[in-house]
Design a protein around this motif. Structure first.
Motif, PDB file in Angstrom:
ATOM      1  N   GLU A 113      30.223  41.880  39.807  1.00 31.75           N
ATOM      2  CA  GLU A 113      31.191  42.308  38.187  1.00 31.75           C
ATOM      3  C   GLU A 113      32.370  42.419  38.673  1.00 31.75           C
ATOM      4  O   GLU A 113      33.150  43.535  38.205  1.00 31.75           O
ATOM      5  CB  GLU A 113      30.276  44.182  38.377  1.00 31.75           C
ATOM      6  N   ALA A 114      32.956  41.767  39.444  1.00 29.06           N
ATOM      7  CA  ALA A 114      33.902  41.775  39.762  1.00 29.06           C
ATOM      8  C   ALA A 114      35.400  41.657  38.856  1.00 29.06           C
ATOM      9  O   ALA A 114      36.835  42.044  39.162  1.00 29.06           O
ATOM     10  CB  ALA A 114      35.076  40.242  40.984  1.00 29.06           C
ATOM     11  N   GLY A 115      35.022  41.392  37.702  1.00 30.73           N
ATOM     12  CA  GLY A 115      36.287  41.486  36.395  1.00 30.73           C
ATOM     13  C   GLY A 115      36.646  40.183  36.479  1.00 30.73           C
ATOM     14  O   GLY A 115      35.510  39.002  36.269  1.00 30.73           O
ATOM     15  N   ARG A 116      37.808  39.421  36.223  1.00 30.60           N
ATOM     16  CA  ARG A 116      38.360  38.504  35.992  1.00 30.60           C
ATOM     17  C   ARG A 116      38.034  37.508  36.871  1.00 30.60           C
ATOM     18  O   ARG A 116      37.873  37.649  38.649  1.00 30.60           O
ATOM     19  CB  ARG A 116      39.817  38.324  35.664  1.00 30.60           C
ATOM     20  N   ALA A 117      37.533  35.798  37.045  1.00 31.22           N
ATOM     21  CA  ALA A 117      37.309  34.742  38.380  1.00 31.22           C
ATOM     22  C   ALA A 117      38.909  34.618  38.836  1.00 31.22           C
ATOM     23  O   ALA A 117      39.856  35.045  38.529  1.00 31.22           O
ATOM     24  CB  ALA A 117      37.407  34.021  37.361  1.00 31.22           C
ATOM     25  N   LEU A 118      38.994  34.388  40.063  1.00 32.10           N
ATOM     26  CA  LEU A 118      39.553  33.705  41.047  1.00 32.10           C
ATOM     27  C   LEU A 118      40.399  32.478  40.506  1.00 32.10           C
ATOM     28  O   LEU A 118      39.569  31.881  39.839  1.00 32.10           O
ATOM     29  CB  LEU A 118      38.942  33.748  42.476  1.00 32.10           C
ATOM     30  N   PRO A 119      41.321  32.179  40.467  1.00 36.81           N
ATOM     31  CA  PRO A 119      42.575  31.062  39.806  1.00 36.81           C
ATOM     32  C   PRO A 119      41.558  30.507  41.195  1.00 36.81           C
ATOM     33  O   PRO A 119      40.496  30.695  42.454  1.00 36.81           O
ATOM     34  CB  PRO A 119      43.649  31.775  40.983  1.00 36.81           C
ATOM     35  N   GLN A 177      28.207  34.279  43.035  1.00 36.55           N
ATOM     36  CA  GLN A 177      29.654  34.135  42.585  1.00 36.55           C
ATOM     37  C   GLN A 177      30.379  35.448  42.797  1.00 36.55           C
ATOM     38  O   GLN A 177      30.137  36.057  41.427  1.00 36.55           O
ATOM     39  CB  GLN A 177      29.872  33.504  41.257  1.00 36.55           C
ATOM     40  N   ALA A 178      31.110  35.276  44.021  1.00 36.06           N
ATOM     41  CA  ALA A 178      31.907  36.606  44.102  1.00 36.06           C
ATOM     42  C   ALA A 178      33.266  37.172  42.728  1.00 36.06           C
ATOM     43  O   ALA A 178      32.929  38.168  42.370  1.00 36.06           O
ATOM     44  CB  ALA A 178      31.744  37.398  45.544  1.00 36.06           C
ATOM     45  N   ASP A 179      33.867  36.108  43.399  1.00 37.83           N
ATOM     46  CA  ASP A 179      35.205  35.920  42.952  1.00 37.83           C
ATOM     47  C   ASP A 179      35.899  37.482  43.437  1.00 37.83           C
ATOM     48  O   ASP A 179      36.656  38.611  42.571  1.00 37.83           O
ATOM     49  CB  ASP A 179      35.360  36.641  41.323  1.00 37.83           C
ATOM     50  N   PHE A 180      35.741  38.231  44.881  1.00 37.56           N
ATOM     51  CA  PHE A 180      36.438  39.000  45.319  1.00 37.56           C
ATOM     52  C   PHE A 180      38.396  38.887  45.618  1.00 37.56           C
ATOM     53  O   PHE A 180      38.565  37.829  46.173  1.00 37.56           O
ATOM     54  CB  PHE A 180      35.825  39.675  47.155  1.00 37.56           C
ATOM     55  N   SER A 181      38.378  39.481  45.177  1.00 39.96           N
ATOM     56  CA  SER A 181      39.850  39.094  45.431  1.00 39.96           C
ATOM     57  C   SER A 181      40.691  39.899  46.490  1.00 39.96           C
ATOM     58  O   SER A 181      41.357  41.804  46.383  1.00 39.96           O
ATOM     59  CB  SER A 181      41.167  39.426  43.912  1.00 39.96           C
ATOM     60  N   ALA A 182      41.712  39.574  46.831  1.00 43.36           N
ATOM     61  CA  ALA A 182      42.906  40.323  48.127  1.00 43.36           C
ATOM     62  C   ALA A 182      42.565  41.006  48.548  1.00 43.36           C
ATOM     63  O   ALA A 182      42.692  42.684  48.788  1.00 43.36           O
ATOM     64  CB  ALA A 182      44.076  40.570  47.384  1.00 43.36           C
TER      65      ALA A 182
END
Length: 379
Positions: free
Chosen positions: A223-229, A348-353
């Motif tokens: 539920e991370a929001g936007r996908a990572l670049p 698919q985590a897409d955890f940012s920073a």
């Protein structure tokens, strides 16, 4: 004294040279194939993970462990065996042992118990073979035809949760087809073919799109929001070229990150099913030591794109893994994934920073990791 020694040696030499060796035929007698051998031999159903889903066992496919196979025939009670660490469900055959799995000649049926959410790719979930008596054979019988390998693959799905307030979810398939996906209590699951999908969420914080690549395994989307670049520099942690023998602790500094209570092991080091079934590349997997929480961290923020996660043992099928990620002291992400020892899912985590990620199993069973993907800042 010298003469005595020389004379004794000469006598021994004469005795040895004069000895006639036993005929070879007496020492290596030919078998009598008309008699019953009174032995036993395994007849096996080989189960494998059909990673490329092409319906045949070929290079790149792997044994599938813990699959139940039933043996049935007229006049005898059914028998069930489980595929072992090498993928073989072994049934003992012996024409002279009435307690064996296959004691009589005739037709036998071998049926694979297909796990929920899986399917057989080779078209032979049920196959029949006939056994014939043959005195002198290892088991005094043989099978014609022997059972063929059975390939299985998980049904491909995309599943996950949505942020509170999300009203709609629309999915676009690799072929460009668009469908509305029902939301059930904030969660969703949709059948998915291989390729790139686009998920469009109409959430409380506005529209969000996520790109999801479906390959060999089901995908769980955070539920991370936007996908990572998608930067070119992606660190893939596959636990290869790390283990000096068969098992070791993952040291801090591995791939530029600090690791706590993560163990890397050869995929056949343990007998439990999941260590073998969760392997996605190479010959090594990682897991949380003793089932205790494990973490990966760095003082410098990094991105966690995702990776494959499975379960160590079928004894804990359905165990849940909590994945929590922090930015400094602030909890930024938290997800719960249901695990299986039959095979992994791609998370698919897409955890940012983030600066720290922790993996916790609800009942302290081992979770299995392979091919974890990180985006690290340039040094």
């Amino acid at each position: 004294m010298l003469f005595h020694r020389i004379g004794l040696r000469a006598i021994l030499l004469i005795l040895v040279c004069g000895t006639t060796a036993a005929p070879a035929a007496d020492r290596y007698p030919a078998a009598t194939f008309s008699d019953f051998h009174e032995g036993s031999l395994n007849i096996s159903v080989f189960t494998f993970r059909d990673l490329n889903r092409n319906g045949k066992y070929d290079i790149g496919d792997l044994p599938l462990v813990g699959i139940l196979v039933d043996r049935s025939t007229e006049g005898l009670p059914d028998r069930t065996r489980s595929s072992n660490g090498s993928g073989f469900a072994n049934f003992e055959m012996s024409a002279t042992n009435l307690t064996s799995d296959v004691p009589l000649d005739g037709a036998y049926t071998f049926s694979v118990a297909i796990p929920d959410g899986w399917h057989v790719t080779t078209g032979n979930a049920v196959q029949e073979t006939r056994f014939f008596l043959l005195p002198g054979a290892p088991a005094d019988m043989f099978a014609d035809p022997p059972p063929l390998p059975v390939g299985l693959a998980p049904d491909l799905t995309i599943s996950g949760s949505v942020e509170k307030g999300t009203t709609t979810l629309r999915a676009t398939s690799p072929a460009g087809e668009t469908l509305d996906v029902p939301l059930n209590g904030g969660r969703y699951t949709l059948p998915a073919g291989q390729g790139q999908w686009t998920l469009a969420f109409d959430g409380a914080s506005g529209p969000v799109e996520r790109t999801v690549n479906v390959e060999a395994e089901p995908v769980v989307v955070s539920e991370a929001g936007r996908a990572l670049p998608s930067p070119s520099a992606v660190e893939v942690v596959d636990f290869e070229s790390l283990v000096p023998a068969e098992i070791t602790k993952v040291p801090s500094g591995y791939h530029g990150l600090d690791w706590q209570n993560v163990v890397a092991a050869y995929w056949k080091f343990y007998e439990a099913e999941g260590y073998r079934n969760a392997l996605m590349s190479g010959a090594f997997v990682g897991y949380n030591g003793s089932g205790q929480p494990a973490s990966v961290s760095s003082k410098t923020p990094f991105d966690f794109a995702g990776g494959y996660v499975g379960l160590g043992s079928l004894a804990a099928q359905g165990e849940q893994l909590r994945v929590l990620a922090w930015r400094g002291d602030d909890l930024a992400y938290q997800e719960t994934i249901t695990l299986s020892a039959l095979g992994p899912v791609y998370f698919q985590a897409d955890f940012s920073a983030v600066t720290r990620i922790e993996f916790r199993t609800a009942h302290y069973w081992q979770a299995i990791f392979d091919d974890l993907q990180f985006h690290l800042p340039a040094p």
